[in-house]
Design a protein around this motif. Structure first.
Motif, PDB file in Angstrom:
ATOM      1  N   PRO C 112       0.551  -8.011  -7.226  1.00 37.15           N
ATOM      2  CA  PRO C 112       0.044  -8.519  -5.958  1.00 37.15           C
ATOM      3  C   PRO C 112      -0.850  -7.468  -5.288  1.00 37.15           C
ATOM      4  N   ILE C 113      -1.716  -7.945  -4.397  1.00 34.39           N
ATOM      5  CA  ILE C 113      -2.681  -7.056  -3.752  1.00 34.39           C
ATOM      6  C   ILE C 113      -1.971  -5.855  -3.091  1.00 34.39           C
ATOM      7  N   ARG C 114      -0.847  -6.144  -2.434  1.00 35.30           N
ATOM      8  CA  ARG C 114      -0.116  -5.072  -1.754  1.00 35.30           C
ATOM      9  C   ARG C 114       0.182  -3.931  -2.731  1.00 35.30           C
ATOM     10  N   ARG C 115       0.696  -4.289  -3.890  1.00 43.20           N
ATOM     11  CA  ARG C 115       1.077  -3.278  -4.861  1.00 43.20           C
ATOM     12  C   ARG C 115      -0.152  -2.580  -5.440  1.00 43.20           C
ATOM     13  N   ILE C 116      -1.218  -3.342  -5.620  1.00 45.82           N
ATOM     14  CA  ILE C 116      -2.433  -2.750  -6.183  1.00 45.82           C
ATOM     15  C   ILE C 116      -2.930  -1.615  -5.290  1.00 45.82           C
ATOM     16  N   ILE C 117      -2.913  -1.869  -3.974  1.00 46.88           N
ATOM     17  CA  ILE C 117      -3.419  -0.840  -3.051  1.00 46.88           C
ATOM     18  C   ILE C 117      -2.399   0.276  -2.887  1.00 46.88           C
ATOM     19  N   GLU C 118      -1.125  -0.069  -3.057  1.00 51.32           N
ATOM     20  CA  GLU C 118      -0.063   0.924  -2.889  1.00 51.32           C
ATOM     21  C   GLU C 118      -0.019   1.915  -4.066  1.00 51.32           C
ATOM     22  N   GLU C 119      -0.474   1.462  -5.224  1.00 46.77           N
ATOM     23  CA  GLU C 119      -0.359   2.292  -6.436  1.00 46.77           C
ATOM     24  C   GLU C 119      -0.823   3.740  -6.244  1.00 46.77           C
ATOM     25  N   PRO C 120      -2.047   3.978  -5.734  1.00 49.13           N
ATOM     26  CA  PRO C 120      -2.467   5.384  -5.582  1.00 49.13           C
ATOM     27  C   PRO C 120      -1.513   6.166  -4.688  1.00 49.13           C
ATOM     28  N   LEU C 121      -0.960   5.498  -3.660  1.00 46.94           N
ATOM     29  CA  LEU C 121      -0.031   6.187  -2.755  1.00 46.94           C
ATOM     30  C   LEU C 121       1.254   6.547  -3.487  1.00 46.94           C
ATOM     31  N   ILE C 122       1.733   5.643  -4.314  1.00 43.71           N
ATOM     32  CA  ILE C 122       2.950   5.907  -5.083  1.00 43.71           C
ATOM     33  C   ILE C 122       2.708   7.078  -6.031  1.00 43.71           C
ATOM     34  N   ILE C 123       1.568   7.032  -6.713  1.00 48.10           N
ATOM     35  CA  ILE C 123       1.277   8.062  -7.708  1.00 48.10           C
ATOM     36  C   ILE C 123       1.186   9.440  -7.052  1.00 48.10           C
ATOM     37  N   HIS C 124       0.602   9.485  -5.855  1.00 42.75           N
ATOM     38  CA  HIS C 124       0.463  10.781  -5.188  1.00 42.75           C
ATOM     39  C   HIS C 124       1.630  11.076  -4.254  1.00 42.75           C
ATOM     40  N   LYS C 125       2.690  10.269  -4.386  1.00 39.57           N
ATOM     41  CA  LYS C 125       3.947  10.497  -3.651  1.00 39.57           C
ATOM     42  C   LYS C 125       3.717  10.648  -2.155  1.00 39.57           C
ATOM     43  N   ILE C 126       3.009   9.652  -1.609  1.00 38.96           N
ATOM     44  CA  ILE C 126       2.697   9.727  -0.185  1.00 38.96           C
ATOM     45  C   ILE C 126       3.607   8.778   0.578  1.00 38.96           C
ATOM     46  N   GLY C 127       4.312   9.326   1.540  1.00 41.18           N
ATOM     47  CA  GLY C 127       5.118   8.531   2.454  1.00 41.18           C
ATOM     48  C   GLY C 127       6.276   7.796   1.812  1.00 41.18           C
ATOM     49  N   ASP C 128       7.073   7.140   2.658  1.00 43.31           N
ATOM     50  CA  ASP C 128       8.118   6.280   2.116  1.00 43.31           C
ATOM     51  C   ASP C 128       7.586   4.862   2.090  1.00 43.31           C
ATOM     52  N   LYS C 129       8.450   3.940   1.731  1.00 39.17           N
ATOM     53  CA  LYS C 129       8.009   2.584   1.485  1.00 39.17           C
ATOM     54  C   LYS C 129       7.327   1.950   2.706  1.00 39.17           C
ATOM     55  N   SER C 130       7.935   2.118   3.881  1.00 38.80           N
ATOM     56  CA  SER C 130       7.380   1.452   5.060  1.00 38.80           C
ATOM     57  C   SER C 130       6.078   2.122   5.488  1.00 38.80           C
ATOM     58  N   GLU C 131       6.030   3.432   5.323  1.00 40.38           N
ATOM     59  CA  GLU C 131       4.813   4.157   5.655  1.00 40.38           C
ATOM     60  C   GLU C 131       3.651   3.709   4.752  1.00 40.38           C
ATOM     61  N   ARG C 132       4.007   3.562   3.463  1.00 41.78           N
ATOM     62  CA  ARG C 132       2.980   3.126   2.508  1.00 41.78           C
ATOM     63  C   ARG C 132       2.486   1.726   2.842  1.00 41.78           C
ATOM     64  N   LEU C 133       3.435   0.859   3.222  1.00 37.19           N
ATOM     65  CA  LEU C 133       3.053  -0.511   3.548  1.00 37.19           C
ATOM     66  C   LEU C 133       2.096  -0.522   4.736  1.00 37.19           C
ATOM     67  N   LYS C 134       2.363   0.362   5.681  1.00 41.51           N
ATOM     68  CA  LYS C 134       1.491   0.433   6.853  1.00 41.51           C
ATOM     69  C   LYS C 134       0.086   0.848   6.421  1.00 41.51           C
ATOM     70  N   ARG C 135       0.043   1.813   5.522  1.00 40.01           N
ATOM     71  CA  ARG C 135      -1.284   2.259   5.074  1.00 40.01           C
ATOM     72  C   ARG C 135      -1.994   1.177   4.279  1.00 40.01           C
ATOM     73  N   VAL C 136      -1.220   0.385   3.521  1.00 38.60           N
ATOM     74  CA  VAL C 136      -1.829  -0.726   2.778  1.00 38.60           C
ATOM     75  C   VAL C 136      -2.434  -1.727   3.772  1.00 38.60           C
ATOM     76  N   TYR C 137      -1.676  -2.046   4.823  1.00 38.53           N
ATOM     77  CA  TYR C 137      -2.189  -2.987   5.828  1.00 38.53           C
ATOM     78  C   TYR C 137      -3.418  -2.417   6.535  1.00 38.53           C
ATOM     79  N   ASP C 138      -3.368  -1.117   6.853  1.00 38.98           N
ATOM     80  CA  ASP C 138      -4.531  -0.481   7.484  1.00 38.98           C
ATOM     81  C   ASP C 138      -5.753  -0.602   6.591  1.00 38.98           C
ATOM     82  N   ALA C 139      -5.524  -0.339   5.299  1.00 41.48           N
ATOM     83  CA  ALA C 139      -6.648  -0.386   4.353  1.00 41.48           C
ATOM     84  C   ALA C 139      -7.217  -1.796   4.283  1.00 41.48           C
TER      85      ALA C 139
END
Lengths: 482, 319, 328
Positions: C112-139
């Motif tokens: 899903p789009i959410r996960r696609i955008i989240e992938e780079p954040l996961i790989i670079h170990k940025i934030g926790d799950k909710s923080e990452r979701l916020k950044r995905v929404y911002d993006a």
């Protein structure tokens, strides 16, 4: 080429699947087969099935040998022939129709007089397959002396033999009793001479006992069963106060149960039912394991390239020219014939199969997709790319192949059993075919013995093949006729 | 008024798919005079290529509806059966340069043979004679005759495209349909091919139906422009009118979104995405994206309004 | 880092691809990028224009270390990244980003789009799950895919080409990179959404002060996107300079030909032939000696066939590599 299957999700795929006639048919058959397997496993637990199949404690002794399935009877009935079913008469069940027993002490002696009369109506158009009497006697010093006689419809009475039970439980196999045969031969000859005929082909015990007494008796090929009420009379002299004799007469028919019986009187329903979960799990486990192992090997080969790729490819080519079946036969010959050993052998012999080549080609193609490049650009590791980006993409095109390969492995197991290399303990379809083959089923006209397991094999194959074809169309839209 | 060479009237081409009926070509009409070029422009999925295929009757198997009249030289070729159409019309009167055609050359046949093949098929010409004509055709498209014996892999992209044009020319058709004939070529090669097409048009008095998504490129050949949107022609105008001031809101916006090299202009874009051809919007199909849309546009389908001298617009603003 | 400072310096960068024709034959090399030098200032946007096979895509990917450079230097934020090992490269991967041409192929279709955008954040170990979701929404809201929750839960096949490309942009920007290379980001999109996407990219580049390399074959779009232009041909940069300068007054014969070849919508076009040189770009295994454009150049001189042209400074900024402009 795409991962449509993934995008649709399970529900979506099922919906699409049902939209194809072949897919819907396959799903219906598979659902039926799975339901039947579950029923089987619940209704006849594994231990019980094995016990039954191995014939422990002579559980099948009251079944006719090589009896046809009941559906044959219905079929023959439509053609005007009523095939005999098994008739049982038992003195221990006094309420039963056609059973008379009297036991009277002879006053002033230590003796008792026994009189048993079994009567039954015989309205069939064929002879029974066998006749046995089972005795259970109570006695102290001396065994009872029994005289057994046969009365045909119309009153002709034949003294068959005198019998002394040697044990508490004893049995009389009338069909193979030499004395009985002799008595009957002379009885038949006498009748024939009276008609001015000579005996040509001697009759078996059952035929002689049930024959219409005319010229047709001269040959076992022309003899016809006489319809009417028959009687078996047992008269006996018993010694001792507590002595008693109970008898059980079994006139074995020619049909039995849903699926008939085999040469060991075993009910083939057990094998037909239990063969199903075994075949399904064998085929699915083999196909799943082989497909996934190949998938992983092929992905590693295609993605990393270099010497790993070269090694895997050469291995695959080597495997492709290995004589697979002789290997399997050798393994089966050297090791214990256990279905899990066979499964493991098949998996090992297939790991580097041809599927690797096609999957690798797919991986090589997907490796160049922009989204893989994008993943590298944002720092995804090779491991992550393989597991998270490539495998989910090649899964959908691989699954129809996985489903389609199931029948292949089911057939392979059956073929090994047919060659006598199957698991000897398990009631599998292949084993049934093997038995039928060894006991000359086709030669003797026991078609049901071969046809039933074959039908089950084909039904299973159809279910998976239909689903496989339909899935192939769903995940490879290019195959669709627009 | 001069007699038109090709007159397409109320052409429909619908496809049946698993998702529904795709109205790829939905009641379009256009006419073409001898030596004239009409450019069919529109975005991907608007039905441009289907229009071409409907005219030359190269249809997929899943046709749901194929109706209308196509009058070529006074004769309705829609009435011909497939066999007659193949023999008398396709390639003889109307030929086509397919999109990405240069990649569709048979890699194992020599270029000359492939150019000559239509003659052998359609005119039962002998191989020797057909190859002779193929040599002439290659010369016409600017390839030396010696290339007749080359295989496609020995040719550059631009040369392959020329070979494909020679294939379309060799039967001396009156009309050539060009479906994105330069889509995979470099700009300079594209300019060269456009030069070639202009020369051929003048020398042979050819008529082109030029299908492209590139408005700037369409001006290289177009005498008339037909703008397609969601299976319909929404505007039809001559080049002088169209490139200066298109009338339909879609055409106007599309023109405004074309970046120009030599002049600075404020670029504009059309919000939203082209509609589905299975369930097109009711009324005017452009109304959900149109800045001028009013009530009527949402309910009634506009008919073609004649603005004079062959300028037609399907828009309620002009009714 | 102050304004005007260099973020990227590329020095004599070369990328040759080895091509083996047979097991025992000598390998030959495709010289896709053959000696490219340029610098990029922080927050600056430049356009790299060339035809297919000019090496522009290879140059972009070599700068991003998706290809191993054959020779030369890539200096990013004063650090030599030319031969960084894969572990230290993670830093560079986080600071740089790629936007690709094909929006349909650029996203994994099964996520899903959410996960696609989240992938780079996961790989670079940025934030926790909710923080990452916020950044995905911002993006997602930055690329104007709203309502963001709706788009986040969709799969790529549910979106149009233009929307997919915006998802790809969101993914490229979610790590807040300093350098973004966009390789033909709009050439596969429909005309009507091309400008919308390009405008969006331009706004993001300006507001976030991203250093941007816009790779394209479409000269007409460059001036809407950047200030400086580099013209690439057969693995080399032939001319550079301010975009309007170069378009108005192209010095290199190739640039001149390129500009002449591009039509603007004009009814007069059909009446005239374009004055463009014949021929096609050379093969890069055995490129022409001297100036690579010489076989097609209308002004070719003897020296052009023998010697590589000198780099001559243009009046305002940039250069031209041509013997015609050599100062004697």
């Amino acid at each position: 080429m795409g991962a449509e299957g993934m995008e649709l999700g399970f529900k979506g795929v099922l919906k699409e699947l049902l939209a194809y006639k072949s897919g819907a048919l396959g799903v219906v058959i598979l659902v039926f087969l799975v339901a039947l397997s579950i029923y089987t496993v619940v209704a006849i637990p594994y231990d019980k099935a094995i016990k039954l199949w191995r014939g422990e404690e002579e559980v099948w002794i009251e079944n006719p040998r090589n009896a046809q399935p009941i559906w044959v009877k219905y079929w023959e009935y439509l053609r005007g022939r009523n095939l005999p079913e098994t008739i049982k008469r038992d003195t221990s069940d006094s309420k039963q129709y056609g059973v008379y027993k009297s036991l009277r002490a002879i006053p002033g002696t230590n003796l008792k007089r026994l009189y048993i009369e079994f009567s039954f109506k015989y309205e069939y158009d064929d002879f029974p397959s066998e006749i046995n009497i089972f005795f259970s006697s109570k006695f102290n010093e001396s065994a009872p002396i029994l005289r057994i006689a046969w009365e045909k419809p119309g009153g002709n009475k034949i003294e068959l033999l005198d019998f002394i039970p040697r044990d508490k439980y004893d049995r009389l196999y009338l069909s193979i009793e030499h004395d009985v045969l002799k008595v009957l031969r002379s009885y038949v000859e006498e009748k024939l001479y009276a008609l001015g005929k000579n005996p040509e082909v001697p009759l078996s015990v059952e035929k002689a006992l049930f024959a219409v007494e005319d010229e047709s008796m001269s040959s076992s090929l022309t003899v016809k069963p006489l319809k009417g009420t028959y009687k078996l009379i047992i008269e006996g002299l018993l010694f001792g106060k507590d002595s008693d004799v109970d008898a059980r007469l079994i006139i074995y028919g020619k049909v039995y149960g849903m699926c008939g019986t085999d040469h060991l009187r075993r009910d083939l329903t057990i094998a037909m039912l239990w063969g199903l979960p075994i075949a399904l799990s064998f085929g699915l486990i083999a196909s799943l394991t082989i497909t996934f192992l190949q998938l992983i090997i092929a992905t590693i080969s295609g993605y990393y390239g270099g010497w790993i790729d070269a090694l895997i490819q050469r291995l695959t080519e080597l495997y492709m020219i290995l004589p697979f079946l002789p290997f399997l036969i050798m393994i089966a010959a050297f090791y214990k014939l256990d279905i899990w050993v066979i499964l493991a052998a098949i998996i090992i012999l297939n790991i580097f199969g041809g599927g690797i080549k096609s999957t690798r080609a797919l991986v090589m193609q997907i490796k160049e997709y922009p989204y893989i490049e994008a993943a590298r650009a944002y720092g995804a590791s090779s491991k992550r790319i393989v597991l998270l980006y490539i495998i989910p993409k090649i899964l959908p095109p691989v699954i129809p192949g996985l489903i389609g390969a199931v029948p292949g492995y089911v057939f392979l197991e059956a073929a090994l059993s047919l060659l006598g290399l199957g698991d000897p303990f398990l009631p599998t379809w292949g084993k049934v075919i093997n038995d039928s083959y060894r006991w000359g089923a086709l030669y003797k006209g026991y078609y049901y013995w071969v046809l039933q397991p074959s039908f089950m094999l084909i039904l299973t194959a159809f279910a998976f093949a239909f689903i496989g074809f339909a899935l192939d169309k769903i995940v490879n839209p290019k195959l669709r006729e627009i | 008024m001069e007699q038109s060479l090709l007159d397409v009237r109320n052409l429909h081409l619908y496809y049946a798919t698993r998702k529904g009926v795709v109205k790829a070509v939905d009641d379009i009409s256009l006419s073409l005079k001898r030596g004239e070029t009409v450019a069919v422009v529109g975005e991907s999925g608007c039905g441009k290529t289907s229009t071409a295929r409907a005219i030359i009757r190269l249809l997929p198997r899943n046709v749901h509806l194929y109706r209308g009249s196509i009058i070529l030289d006074g004769k309705n070729i829609m009435e011909l059966d497939d066999e007659r159409f193949r023999k008398d019309v396709r390639w003889k009167k109307i030929s086509m340069v397919f999109q990405g055609a240069m990649n569709s050359l048979n890699p194992i046949l020599k270029a000359g043979y492939q150019v000559a093949e239509p003659l052998m098929i359609h005119e039962n010409m002998s191989k020797v004679e057909a190859l002779k004509r193929a040599g002439e055709a290659l010369r016409m498209v600017g390839i030396h005759e010696s290339f007749i014996d080359r295989y496609p892999f020995e040719l550059s992209g631009g040369m392959k495209q020329r070979v494909v044009i020679a294939m379309a020319l060799i039967t001396r058709p009156q009309i050539i349909i060009l479906d994105e004939p330069t889509s995979a070529l470099d700009v300079i090669t594209q300019a060269n091919i456009m030069n070639l097409l202009k020369k051929l048009k003048n020398e042979l008095e050819l008529s082109y139906i030029f299908i492209t998504h590139d408005i700037a490129l369409s001006s290289e050949l177009a005498d008339k422009v037909a703008v397609m949107y969601a299976g319909e022609i929404v505007e039809m105008a001559d080049a002088e009118t169209f490139y200066v001031k298109p009338s339909h809101p879609y055409a106007e916006k599309l023109m405004a979104s074309v970046p120009t090299l030599r002049t600075d202009k404020q670029l504009d874009f059309i919000p939203g995405a082209p509609p589905s051809l299975i369930y097109p919007p009711p009324g005017c199909r452009f109304h959900p994206r149109c800045p001028y849309a009013f009530d009527k546009c949402m309910k009634e389908r506009p008919t073609a309004v004649d603005l004079g001298s062959g300028h037609y617009v399907k828009c309620w603003l002009y009714a | 880092m102050s304004e005007g400072e260099m973020i990227l310096t590329v020095e004599d960068l070369r990328k040759f691809f080895e091509l083996r024709k047979g097991l025992f034959s000598k390998p030959v090399y495709v010289k896709a990028v053959d000696g490219v030098t340029f610098t990029l200032k922080k927050g600056e946007s430049i356009s790299l224009v060339g035809e297919s096979g000019s090496g522009k895509t290879t140059l972009g990917k070599t700068i991003l270390r998706l290809y191993e450079p054959t020779k030369g230097k890539i200096i990013f934020k004063d650090k030599d990244v030319t031969h960084l090992s894969s572990e230290s490269l993670m830093w560079y991967r986080r600071e740089t980003s790629l936007i690709q041409q094909d929006p349909y192929g650029a996203l994994p279709s099964f996520l899903p789009i959410r996960r696609i955008i989240e992938e780079p954040l996961i790989i670079h170990k940025i934030g926790d799950k909710s923080e990452r979701l916020k950044r995905v929404y911002d993006a997602l809201s930055a690329v104007r895919l709203t309502p963001v929750e709706d788009f986040a839960s969709k799969y790529p096949h549910m979106l149009s080409g233009g929307q997919l490309q915006r998802v790809a942009i969101a993914r490229a920007l979610v790590l807040e990179p300093e350098l973004v290379i966009a390789d033909e980001p709009v050439s596969m999109l429909d005309a009507s959404v091309r400008i919308e996407t390009l405008t969006l990219l331009r706004n993001l580049q300006e507001t976030r002060k991203i250093s941007f390399i816009y790779i394209t074959h479409d000269l007409a779009t460059t001036k809407y996107f950047s200030e400086r232009l580099f013209i690439m041909y057969a693995g080399k940069i032939l001319e550079s300079g301010n975009i309007r300068d170069v378009i108005m007054k192209p010095l290199h014969p190739y640039t001149q030909a390129l500009i002449k070849a591009i039509p603007d919508p004009d009814p007069e076009n059909r009446k005239v032939l374009r004055d463009v040189p014949p021929g096609e770009p050379p093969n890069l295994i055995h490129p022409p000696s001297g100036c690579r454009f010489h076989p097609r150049c209308p002004y070719v001189m003897d020296i052009c066939r023998v010697e590589e042209p000198p780099i001559v400074e243009r009046e305002k900024e940039g250069f031209v590599a041509c013997w015609l402009h050599a100062k004697h």
